[in-house]
Design a protein around this motif. Sequence first.
Motif, PDB file in Angstrom:
ATOM      1  N   VAL A 391       0.827  -1.213   0.000  1.00 41.76           N
ATOM      2  CA  VAL A 391       0.000   0.000   0.000  1.00 41.76           C
ATOM      3  C   VAL A 391       0.855   1.254   0.000  1.00 41.76           C
ATOM      4  CG1 VAL A 391      -1.716   1.310   1.323  1.00 41.76           C
ATOM      5  CG2 VAL A 391      -1.914  -1.168   1.138  1.00 41.76           C
ATOM      6  N   THR A 392       1.981   1.244   0.700  1.00 38.56           N
ATOM      7  CA  THR A 392       2.793   2.457   0.865  1.00 38.56           C
ATOM      8  C   THR A 392       3.861   2.613  -0.206  1.00 38.56           C
ATOM      9  OG1 THR A 392       4.349   1.289   2.317  1.00 38.56           O
ATOM     10  CG2 THR A 392       2.454   2.351   3.366  1.00 38.56           C
ATOM     11  N   GLU A 393       3.918   1.688  -1.152  1.00 34.16           N
ATOM     12  CA  GLU A 393       5.006   1.682  -2.127  1.00 34.16           C
ATOM     13  C   GLU A 393       4.525   2.097  -3.508  1.00 34.16           C
ATOM     14  OE1 GLU A 393       7.336  -2.097  -1.696  1.00 34.16           O
ATOM     15  OE2 GLU A 393       5.890  -2.468  -0.098  1.00 34.16           O
ATOM     16  N   ARG A 394       5.435   2.688  -4.272  1.00 32.55           N
ATOM     17  CA  ARG A 394       5.128   2.990  -5.666  1.00 32.55           C
ATOM     18  C   ARG A 394       5.016   1.699  -6.466  1.00 32.55           C
ATOM     19  NH1 ARG A 394       5.628   8.147  -7.474  1.00 32.55           N
ATOM     20  NH2 ARG A 394       6.424   9.699  -6.009  1.00 32.55           N
ATOM     21  N   GLU A 445       4.428  -9.562  -6.406  1.00 34.54           N
ATOM     22  CA  GLU A 445       5.562  -9.611  -5.477  1.00 34.54           C
ATOM     23  C   GLU A 445       6.889  -9.325  -6.176  1.00 34.54           C
ATOM     24  OE1 GLU A 445       5.010  -9.754  -2.189  1.00 34.54           O
ATOM     25  OE2 GLU A 445       2.935  -9.669  -2.893  1.00 34.54           O
ATOM     26  N   MET A 446       7.076  -9.853  -7.374  1.00 30.39           N
ATOM     27  CA  MET A 446       8.335  -9.644  -8.085  1.00 30.39           C
ATOM     28  C   MET A 446       8.459  -8.207  -8.592  1.00 30.39           C
ATOM     29  SD  MET A 446       9.760 -12.552  -7.726  1.00 30.39           S
ATOM     30  CE  MET A 446      11.089 -12.685  -8.905  1.00 30.39           C
ATOM     31  N   SER A 447       7.340  -7.517  -8.737  1.00 34.32           N
ATOM     32  CA  SER A 447       7.363  -6.152  -9.266  1.00 34.32           C
ATOM     33  C   SER A 447       8.025  -5.161  -8.322  1.00 34.32           C
ATOM     34  CB  SER A 447       5.937  -5.682  -9.574  1.00 34.32           C
ATOM     35  OG  SER A 447       5.388  -6.438 -10.634  1.00 34.32           O
ATOM     36  N   HIS A 448       8.176  -5.524  -7.058  1.00 37.92           N
ATOM     37  CA  HIS A 448       8.810  -4.623  -6.094  1.00 37.92           C
ATOM     38  C   HIS A 448      10.278  -4.974  -5.853  1.00 37.92           C
ATOM     39  CE1 HIS A 448       5.202  -2.335  -4.969  1.00 37.92           C
ATOM     40  NE2 HIS A 448       4.565  -3.455  -5.282  1.00 37.92           N
ATOM     41  N   HIS A 449      10.833  -5.807  -6.728  1.00 36.15           N
ATOM     42  CA  HIS A 449      12.256  -6.159  -6.683  1.00 36.15           C
ATOM     43  C   HIS A 449      12.695  -6.511  -5.268  1.00 36.15           C
ATOM     44  CE1 HIS A 449      12.393  -4.731 -10.788  1.00 36.15           C
ATOM     45  NE2 HIS A 449      11.867  -3.584 -10.397  1.00 36.15           N
TER      46      HIS A 449
END
Length: 549
Positions: A391-394, A445-449
Amino acid sequence: MDTPSAQDNHPRGECAINAAPTISRPAKPGPAAVELRGITKRFPGVVANHDIDLTVRRGTVHALCGENGAGKSTLMKILYGMQKPDEGTITLDGEQAALGTPADAIARGIGMVHQHFMLADNLTVLENVVLGAEKLHGIGDKARTKIMEISDAYGLSIRPDVLVEDLGVADRQRVEILKVLYRGARTLILDEPTAVLVPQEVDALFDNLRELKSEGLTVIFISHKLGEVLSVADDITVIRRGTTVASVEPSKTTPKQLAELMVGSELPSPQTRESTVTDTPMLGVADLRLSATDSDGVVRTVLDGITFTIHKGEVLGVAGVEGNGQAELVEAIIGTRALDTGTVTLDGQDLSGASTRKRREDGIGYVPEDRHRHGLLLEAPLWENRILGHVTERPNSKGRLLDLAGARKDTERIVAEYDVRTPGIEVTAASLSGGNQQKLIVGREMSHHPKLLIAAHPTRGVDVGAQAQIWEQIRAARREGLAVLLISADLDELIGLSDTLRVMYRGRLVADADPATITPEELGSAMTGAASGHLTAEDAETREGGDRE
């Protein structure tokens, strides 16, 4: 749900099935337990089933194979009365039937064990079994006696007074099977029944299935594990793009040919050849200890001195029979369960007292064991599910405000890059097949490296095509330095993907093994407590020799 997207109804082009032999054949003679003729089911923008024919002989195990979104579960929900076909007929034991509800199907001897179980966690096993069937044997001693009779007859090892929330996934499955037998089912539909079982448990289940059919019961077996299908099934029907494409005899086909019929490609392999393990520690857990109080008020140890390190570029595989502490280990690392003692460090930072949000923001990705309970909001659209856990991440937020446009745009990217087959991002997660739900979660999940990916049963209940995609995503991220904690009941997956293997038994890490030399049978034996220390092929041979003596 196994409903395909609108995209699924467009031809892909020529499928590579020319190498397969001519294996279509008429149904064998004998009384049919189930006959489906011309079954068609449409949803808005989607044809889930089109003109499907299926004949299931009484007293056989009939396997139904097909990729995620092929229409298998929709077809079985029609047979179970959960969906009404738009066209076609259903015939049971030679008599045409109209099944408007599951109650109608149960009355006609049809029982279904869903891939995602339909049990109430806060009730006991006995209460779950009799719920809705109180008129059969009451709710007391008579019901208990009947439950134990069925359990003993089919080797289900049911404990009537245990709370379902205290059971592992494999035990829950046995409760579901007993529940349909308790209601008098003569035809059982099992959706991915081996997804959570180790080889020894699979063998025991198949023994149970053979016992069922020897007494005249019929089993319809939905599975993606083609080797298992070929070993247990009497007949196999393949569904692709919502229609039947072949009926095959197990003795006259191979897993490769079956995979080609299903998806037009060869059976994928999880095998990882090159090592990418570095000397840089990423996750460190030290002396993790955790106790819990069971339904009888007894305090038991669920994690006992767990210590290990995962380095950048390393996949650590944890093997273990369900219920031996794997779920609690994951919860301790992700921060949803407070430890009695121990420390968790990520990239040199102590996160032992950090919140789950803090751990996620600091680089822990999480593919949960149960995607429905812990990974998705089933009635929310795909773009809202893309936000979950981040929620808090780009691109989901700008400062303290959600960025809905950014979330929608990135969901479109995930759908394209991870081949999530869907009519669009506004449809609910519940409308996707299981494999497409899983690909959405992995993509999210993988999209946030992440620095660390916790992958609990990442390919459970997905077809061979989706399996290959998920495995390749894990391998690619591993090459870029991702550390992975892999927990899986698929021992081929564990051995193929892992750089290091540990065995968990009764809350402790009791053994380790080299993935390059260990076999699934040797690993499965250690999971039952038969071995400890460092496992080698010689150890397994010694144990087998001792057993023979």
